[in-house]
Design an enzyme around this catalytic site. Structure first.
Site, mmCIF file in Angstrom:
data_model
loop_
_atom_site.group_PDB
_atom_site.id
_atom_site.type_symbol
_atom_site.label_atom_id
_atom_site.label_comp_id
_atom_site.label_asym_id
_atom_site.label_seq_id
_atom_site.Cartn_x
_atom_site.Cartn_y
_atom_site.Cartn_z
ATOM 1 C CG HIS A 17 6.948 0.124 3.741
ATOM 2 N ND1 HIS A 17 6.116 -0.416 2.796
ATOM 3 C CD2 HIS A 17 6.262 0.094 4.903
ATOM 4 C CE1 HIS A 17 4.967 -0.767 3.372
ATOM 5 N NE2 HIS A 17 5.044 -0.469 4.655
ATOM 6 C CD GLU A 24 6.399 2.134 11.941
ATOM 7 O OE1 GLU A 24 5.200 1.977 11.688
ATOM 8 O OE2 GLU A 24 7.196 1.197 12.097
ATOM 9 C CG ASP A 62 6.584 -4.590 9.844
ATOM 10 O OD1 ASP A 62 5.634 -5.084 9.215
ATOM 11 O OD2 ASP A 62 6.463 -3.623 10.613
ATOM 12 C CG HIS A 93 -0.277 0.209 2.496
ATOM 13 N ND1 HIS A 93 0.276 -0.808 3.209
ATOM 14 C CD2 HIS A 93 -0.028 1.328 3.185
ATOM 15 C CE1 HIS A 93 0.838 -0.316 4.295
ATOM 16 N NE2 HIS A 93 0.662 0.965 4.306
#
Lengths: 351, 512
Positions: free
Chosen positions: B265, B241, B260, B203
């Protein structure tokens, strides 16, 4: 965090150089005593984003208030230099006043500043405002002229400003008659210094055009497009047909580009007050008669239906969305160049 | 009246509209329809696409799950999901009704052959009643262990090939957990579907902000000439994050920051920051260029070029937070990494000898995703030494989130009678130029899949290359002594060793 909306400076001037100086001051948030304080140094070292020059012409204090609301909402998304011309072509002695202000907004968490100049002119000077506007624009940025209401096509100020502008934004729903639409087309098609035209009324037709085009994307439906033999556009009972004419002109113009002549019928609908409320496209194919329809539903929705030779296809409902003046203007400010489809539709609607 | 007969090969009414065409009517079969992803992302995305006229008439959805639900229950659940999670509010009841008319539910375990018979019958009914013509999207919104069995059953039942129309498969992340499992999954899928039918969703690529990086690079002529080793000192890519792992402890224990974030990403951001200009925006042309970057990465020296870490207790944003080992569903002796920093080199003409530093971590002081291009210093400064003390080199930062935009750090003279310089940031915020609300990444990606445009989806070779790099790092770690975790406190910018990695090169991490 709530937004900050500050008037950094508001004064009255008559001299263009004084306005330019004041603009520099408010643009960078400098002190007006001209001394370089620590705060002024910081401000001077800060980059500023500006995306356009926006000129808007109003004829009364009341219209000024309405326009100011739209511009306030817009200032955060379109940092710009905005010039508001309050031109009162009365018989009073020529008089010119100016106010310079800056709106600083921080809703997004970042400082966005739009500086605004209000030029209030009476008498003859109101006709020659363009001479002052030229020297107040930020160089190299597009100039958009937003003329709320019906423009004074015969006022020399209109022609002067159109020559300055890259784009003229109007709303043909605001009392435009056939001669006005003709003048609009002339502006777009001038050989020299032609401005591209943006029209809120045309923008409001986008969902209708989108749905009409989607009919013929469906499998097996493209064949019907070349066989359209008529359309009907229903409009409100108040007698305003500009929007219906533009929609009819659009499909006429599009189909004429592939050699198909489409008669357009405008019909009033007594159950509806204003604007387009139904759009029917008729086609005759090998599989029989076909009717494609888009209807306005209460609550700001559009529903579609397709019927081919007495067989109904799956219908659907989508949102039409009523867009506010600031949303429509914000969209217009991002559109580049001439909208050839609008000009084509306008020309077809005038035939 | 003579009938006009003109045969058209294209829809002339479409000119000037936003989309070049409307997707064909199709059925989207969602496996895992009673799950979180369907409720939070997929159904709200479909509703918003319908609301804005992007979906064709006849578009239909069949939810598949092993949860005891009637069709009415399922529709009610979906209506509730849209009410709760749609980005546009309030929900338009009439539009939702129009969508809901095309929704059906099939209850079955994912390995139940009979269930696929019922699914096939339902699909045929949709084709007949709603004109979907055999066009299908099979959306795998299940746990990854079900992917192979669903593919196998779709093939065996004949659904994957039945009738006319196109068939596409959307596979959610994680696509495998290492190179071997990714290859096995690719193989299982390719036994039934060709690569052109497979849409691997990440996404991140659906985000407007990521696409803007491509526009920034390739629609502005001034950056490309200096986007290379001659002018660029190094590149830092950060995905930071401030949150911990929340309730994802079970998953995170098997994944870690490497799987992850780094494998997908971070490497996606690296690819779009470092790729050559594609000749056009066709799916394979763009993806070819991205894969070339991954292929050009110099073999990673794990001992010297990779740092990993795990957060201990600390303070983030004024709140005291537990360490990773104290999180729910996490082993108290866990050695799972929550931070990774990697120094890469790319062996090609554009980037040879230009280090690229990637880092990601949880419980860092703030949330930030950005690509920072640090340029070389001016070759000669004609000013007195005192004038340029602490002068920083030019940095161009493309921020992905939050506050999407770009900023350029430049030197400027401080006004005054003496020559004093200071560094200033010139910022540009996309948000301040466009009023239109950005669509959710899922809306963009679902629409692209329906239109058959895989540009923003990961291709087989891209995924396998990325897993190859992650595996190299994992293997390297396995040969090292067990890490001394935790090695950074929550609310700090990662382990000291990560700072040392930069200091060895005479550089420093940016504070995003």
């Amino acid at each position: 965090m709530s937004g900050e909306h500050g008037e950094l400076s508001t004064r009255t001037f008559v001299d263009v150089h004084a306005i330019q100086d004041e603009l520099e001051q408010v643009r960078w948030g400098l002190h007006d005593d001209g001394e370089f304080s620590e705060a002024a140094e910081h401000a001077a070292a800060e980059a500023r984003a500006s995306v356009l020059n926006l000129i808007t012409v109003v004829g009364s204090e009341r219209q000024l208030t309405q326009v100011s609301h739209v511009l306030d909402a817009l200032s955060i998304t379109n940092p710009s230099r905005t010039l508001i011309l309050l031109a009162q072509h009365d018989r009073s002695t020529g008089k010119l006043e100016a106010e310079v202000s800056a709106q600083t907004r921080t809703e997004t968490g970042h400082r966005v500043t739009t500086e605004r100049v209000l030029l209030h002119a009476h008498g003859e000077v109101a006709t020659h405002l363009a001479s002052m506007v030229t020297s107040l624009l930020i160089p190299d940025l597009p100039v958009v002229l937003w003329w709320p209401g019906r423009p004074g096509f015969d006022n020399p100020l209109f022609d002067d400003l159109c020559e300055l502008g890259d784009r003229l934004v109007v709303d043909t729903d605001e009392g435009f008659e056939t001669p006005d639409l003709r003048r609009l087309l002339e502006v777009a098609r001038r050989e020299h210094a032609s401005a591209s035209i943006g029209d809120f009324n045309w923008a409001r037709l986008m969902p209708w055009r989108h749905l009409a085009a989607q009919f013929f994307d469906m499998p097996g439906m493209l064949v019907h497009l070349g066989r359209i033999h008529g359309v009907a556009v229903y409009h409100g009972r108040d007698g305003s047909t500009t929007q219906a004419r533009l929609l009819g002109g659009w499909i006429q113009g599009r189909m004429a580009s592939v050699g198909v002549d489409v008669p357009v019928e405008l019909r009033p609908d007594d159950g509806f007050e204003h604007g387009v409320c139904r759009f029917l496209i008729y086609s005759r194919g090998e599989d029989g008669q076909a009717r494609f329809s888009i209807s306005y539903q209460r609550g700001g929705r559009l529903s579609t239906e397709i019927r081919v030779d007495d067989q109904d296809f799956v219908d659907r409902t989508v949102r039409m969305g009523r867009r506010s003046a600031e949303e429509l203007l914000a969209t217009e400010l991002t559109l580049p160049g001439h909208d050839v489809l609008f000009e084509e539709a306008l020309a077809a609607s005038l035939r | 009246m003579a009938q006009a007969v003109t045969t058209l090969t294209q829809n002339v009414l479409r000119e000037g509209l936003i989309l070049p065409r409307t997707p064909d009517p199709a059925v989207m079969v969602i496996f895992g329809a009673s799950g979180d992803l369907t409720a939070r992302k997929l159904m709200p995305a479909l509703y918003n696409l319908a609301l804005n006229r992007y979906l064709p008439s006849g578009f239909s959805v069949i939810g598949v799950a092993d949860t005891a639900l009637s069709e009415a229950d399922f529709k009610a659940n979906m209506a509730e999901a849209v009410r709760k999670f749609s980005r546009t509010q309030p929900v338009d009841h009439a539009v939702w009704q129009s969508v809901a008319e095309g929704i059906a539910y099939v209850r079955m375990p994912f390995d139940d052959q009979d269930g696929y018979g019922r699914l096939a019958a339902e699909l045929e009914r949709m084709d007949r009643e709603r004109g979907t013509n055999g066009n299908r999207v099979f959306y795998f919104a299940t746990a990854p262990q079900f992917f192979p069995v669903i593919v196998e059953r779709l093939g065996a039942s004949g659904i994957a090939r039945a009738g006319e129309g196109w068939k596409r498969v959307v596979v959610e992340k994680p696509f495998g957990h290492d190179l071997k499992s990714a290859q096995a999954l690719n193989q299982a899928i390719h036994a039934v579907f060709s690569e052109k039918q497979v849409y691997r969703i990440d996404h991140y690529l659906g985000k407007e902000t990521v696409q803007n990086v491509l526009v920034f690079r390739f629609a502005n002529g001034i950056f490309e000439p200096i986007w290379n080793r001659r002018y660029v000192d190094h590149i830092q890519i950060t995905v930071a994050e401030d949150i911990g792992i929340g309730r994802r402890g079970k998953y995170y224990e098997t994944a870690g920051a490497l799987r992850d974030i780094f494998q997908n990403h971070l490497l996606q951001l690296l690819s779009i920051a470092a790729m050559e200009a594609p000749a056009n925006f066709d799916a394979d042309t763009v993806r070819d260029e991205k894969v070339k970057v991954l292929k050009s990465i110099h073999p990673i020296d794990v001992a010297n070029d990779v740092i990993h870490g795990q957060y201990g207790p600390g303070w983030v944003g004024g709140q005291q937070v537990p360490g990773y080992r104290q999180e729910q569903n996490v082993s108290p002796t866990s050695t799972t990494e929550t931070y990774v920093a990697v120094r890469l080199r790319i062996d090609n003409w554009r980037w040879a000898d230009t280090p690229i530093y990637l880092r990601t971590g949880k419980r860092l002081p703030s949330r930030a995703s950005e690509i920072a291009i640090q340029f070389k210093n001016a070759p000669h400064l004609p000013f007195a030494k005192t004038a340029v003390q602490d002068l920083n080199p030019n940095v161009l930062v493309m921020r992905i989130q939050p506050h999407e935009g770009a900023s350029l750090k430049i030197a400027a003279k401080i006004p005054g009678p003496v020559m004093r310089l200071r560094t200033v940031n010139m910022d540009f915020f996309y948000g301040s130029s466009f009023l239109i609300e950005s669509p959710d990444a899922y809306e963009r990606l679902v629409l692209d899949c329906l239109l058959g445009d895989p540009t923003l989806f990961a291709r087989e070779d891209e995924v396998e290359r990325a897993w190859g790099l992650a595996d190299t790092i994992e293997t390297g770690w396995a040969t090292q002594p067990p890490p001394n975790f935790p090695n950074y406190a929550a609310g700090t910018w990662g382990p000291e060793a990560a700072d040392a990695l930069m200091e060895r090169d005479g550089r420093r991490w940016r504070r995003p």
